[in-house]
Design a protein around this motif. Structure first.
Motif, mmCIF file in Angstrom:
data_model
loop_
_atom_site.group_PDB
_atom_site.id
_atom_site.type_symbol
_atom_site.label_atom_id
_atom_site.label_comp_id
_atom_site.label_asym_id
_atom_site.label_seq_id
_atom_site.Cartn_x
_atom_site.Cartn_y
_atom_site.Cartn_z
ATOM 1 N N GLN A 176 0.827 -1.206 0.000
ATOM 2 C CA GLN A 176 0.000 0.000 0.000
ATOM 3 C C GLN A 176 0.864 1.260 0.000
ATOM 4 N N ILE A 177 1.919 1.256 0.795
ATOM 5 C CA ILE A 177 2.820 2.403 0.833
ATOM 6 C C ILE A 177 3.518 2.584 -0.510
ATOM 7 N N GLY A 178 4.018 1.488 -1.069
ATOM 8 C CA GLY A 178 4.755 1.560 -2.323
ATOM 9 C C GLY A 178 3.906 2.016 -3.493
ATOM 10 N N SER A 179 2.681 1.515 -3.593
ATOM 11 C CA SER A 179 1.830 1.915 -4.705
ATOM 12 C C SER A 179 1.466 3.395 -4.612
ATOM 13 N N LEU A 180 1.314 3.906 -3.405
ATOM 14 C CA LEU A 180 1.045 5.329 -3.222
ATOM 15 C C LEU A 180 2.246 6.163 -3.683
ATOM 16 N N MET A 181 3.449 5.691 -3.393
ATOM 17 C CA MET A 181 4.657 6.382 -3.835
ATOM 18 C C MET A 181 4.730 6.431 -5.353
ATOM 19 N N ALA A 182 4.358 5.333 -6.007
ATOM 20 C CA ALA A 182 4.453 5.277 -7.463
ATOM 21 C C ALA A 182 3.536 6.280 -8.120
ATOM 22 N N VAL A 183 2.355 6.440 -7.567
ATOM 23 C CA VAL A 183 1.387 7.322 -8.192
ATOM 24 C C VAL A 183 1.692 8.790 -7.921
ATOM 25 N N LYS A 184 2.190 9.125 -6.751
ATOM 26 C CA LYS A 184 2.265 10.523 -6.347
ATOM 27 C C LYS A 184 3.671 11.063 -6.132
ATOM 28 N N VAL A 185 4.674 10.206 -6.008
ATOM 29 C CA VAL A 185 5.979 10.688 -5.575
ATOM 30 C C VAL A 185 7.086 10.421 -6.589
ATOM 31 N N LEU A 186 7.291 9.175 -6.973
ATOM 32 C CA LEU A 186 8.496 8.803 -7.713
ATOM 33 C C LEU A 186 8.503 9.352 -9.141
ATOM 34 N N PRO A 187 9.603 9.995 -9.571
ATOM 35 C CA PRO A 187 9.744 10.411 -10.963
ATOM 36 C C PRO A 187 9.786 9.194 -11.889
ATOM 37 N N LYS A 188 9.410 9.398 -13.147
ATOM 38 C CA LYS A 188 9.337 8.280 -14.089
ATOM 39 C C LYS A 188 10.688 7.597 -14.277
ATOM 40 N N ARG A 189 11.745 8.387 -14.368
ATOM 41 C CA ARG A 189 13.071 7.810 -14.583
ATOM 42 C C ARG A 189 13.468 6.925 -13.414
ATOM 43 N N TRP A 190 13.134 7.319 -12.207
ATOM 44 C CA TRP A 190 13.460 6.518 -11.023
ATOM 45 C C TRP A 190 12.734 5.185 -11.054
ATOM 46 N N ILE A 191 11.515 5.195 -11.563
ATOM 47 C CA ILE A 191 10.755 3.950 -11.629
ATOM 48 C C ILE A 191 11.502 2.916 -12.465
ATOM 49 N N ARG A 192 12.029 3.330 -13.633
ATOM 50 C CA ARG A 192 12.739 2.382 -14.499
ATOM 51 C C ARG A 192 14.048 1.935 -13.873
ATOM 52 N N TRP A 193 14.816 2.883 -13.310
ATOM 53 C CA TRP A 193 16.111 2.541 -12.715
ATOM 54 C C TRP A 193 15.936 1.630 -11.500
ATOM 55 N N LEU A 194 14.950 1.919 -10.682
ATOM 56 C CA LEU A 194 14.710 1.091 -9.508
ATOM 57 C C LEU A 194 14.324 -0.321 -9.914
ATOM 58 N N THR A 195 13.509 -0.429 -10.958
ATOM 59 C CA THR A 195 13.147 -1.754 -11.470
ATOM 60 C C THR A 195 14.384 -2.530 -11.880
ATOM 61 N N ALA A 196 15.264 -1.896 -12.658
ATOM 62 C CA ALA A 196 16.471 -2.573 -13.134
ATOM 63 C C ALA A 196 17.358 -3.018 -11.982
#
Length: 251
Positions: free
Chosen positions: A217-237
């Protein structure tokens, strides 16, 4: 059986769920690694992992949908193709060594594709290859059901590379893809000859399910409202590379 779940393991699951949910994943690959390290009966591992996936991405999918970032048409098409294959993958017997080798190799390859520079400019047209992604949804679904994870870990890099949508739309699609594939994969795992009782697995893993529910629940909220798009890809990798190397390291 897992027996008494150590607090440290539950904390690790919570953090994993938080990080993976922030990029639209369920965390199944890392759950598998942690449970293998804990000495869990291999027959229980995919059942517990898929159950944790469902708990995490159910919340993520709802939050993404409410935020209006889920591209439903494309997500439903790919998921409808992959889900039956995930069920068949869950039905397929696989040994422990084969499971770890296949999962580890897949994650390292996925991390490599995620690290390839891709443009994130708004409004950039998808590549011509984007139209062929639904064709490979079925083998991705089968592999997901076979190794006990949701499949979004394989789908997301291809969506990024073909510029299918922006990073948040891809995270939302991966989340929905994982949710449905995990449900179908879990059904296949439970119907597989020699499968253990679902109730026993879930009862043993209840503290882990609670931990991933909170983290997700915390993580999904961060994805929608906080994390920049580039961070999403880098964190995934970074996440999939670390887990893939650990799996192939023979832990």
């Amino acid at each position: 059986m897992i027996g008494a779940v150590p607090a440290l393991l539950a904390l690790a699951f919570l953090i994993t769920a938080l990080l993976y949910a922030s990029v639209g994943f369920g965390g199944g690959s890392t759950y598998a690694a942690l449970l293998a390290l804990s000495g869990l009966d291999y027959r229980l591992l995919p059942i517990v992992v898929l159950a944790c996936n469902i708990v995490v991405v159910a919340g993520s999918s709802v939050r993404f949908a409410r935020a209006g970032v889920t591209p439903w048409r494309g997500a439903i098409v790919m998921t409808a193709i992959a889900a039956p294959a995930a069920f068949l993958g869950g039905l397929t017997p696989i040994g422990q060594s084969g499971f770890m080798l296949l999962l580890g190799a897949s994650l390292i390859l996925t991390a490599a594709t995620m690290l390839i520079p891709v443009s994130e400019r708004e409004g950039e047209a998808p590549t011509k290859l984007a139209r062929f992604i639904p064709i490979i949804a079925a083998p991705m679904g089968y592999l997901a059901g076979l190794v006990g994870i949701g499949g979004g870990i394989f789908l997301a890099p291809l969506l990024h590379l073909t510029r299918w949508r922006d990073a948040r739309a891809i995270a939302a699609t991966a989340s929905f893809f994982i949710l449905v594939n995990s449900l179908f994969g879990l059904a296949g795992q439970l119907l597989k000859p020699g499968s253990v009782a679902f109730g026993s697995a879930i009862a043993a893993a209840l503290p882990l399910l609670i931990a991933v529910a909170i983290g997700g629940q915390i993580g999904s909220l961060m994805a929608v409202k906080v994390l920049p798009k580039r961070w999403i890809r880098w964190l995934t990798a970074a996440l999939v590379l670390i887990v893939g190397v650990r799996l192939l390291g023979g832990f």
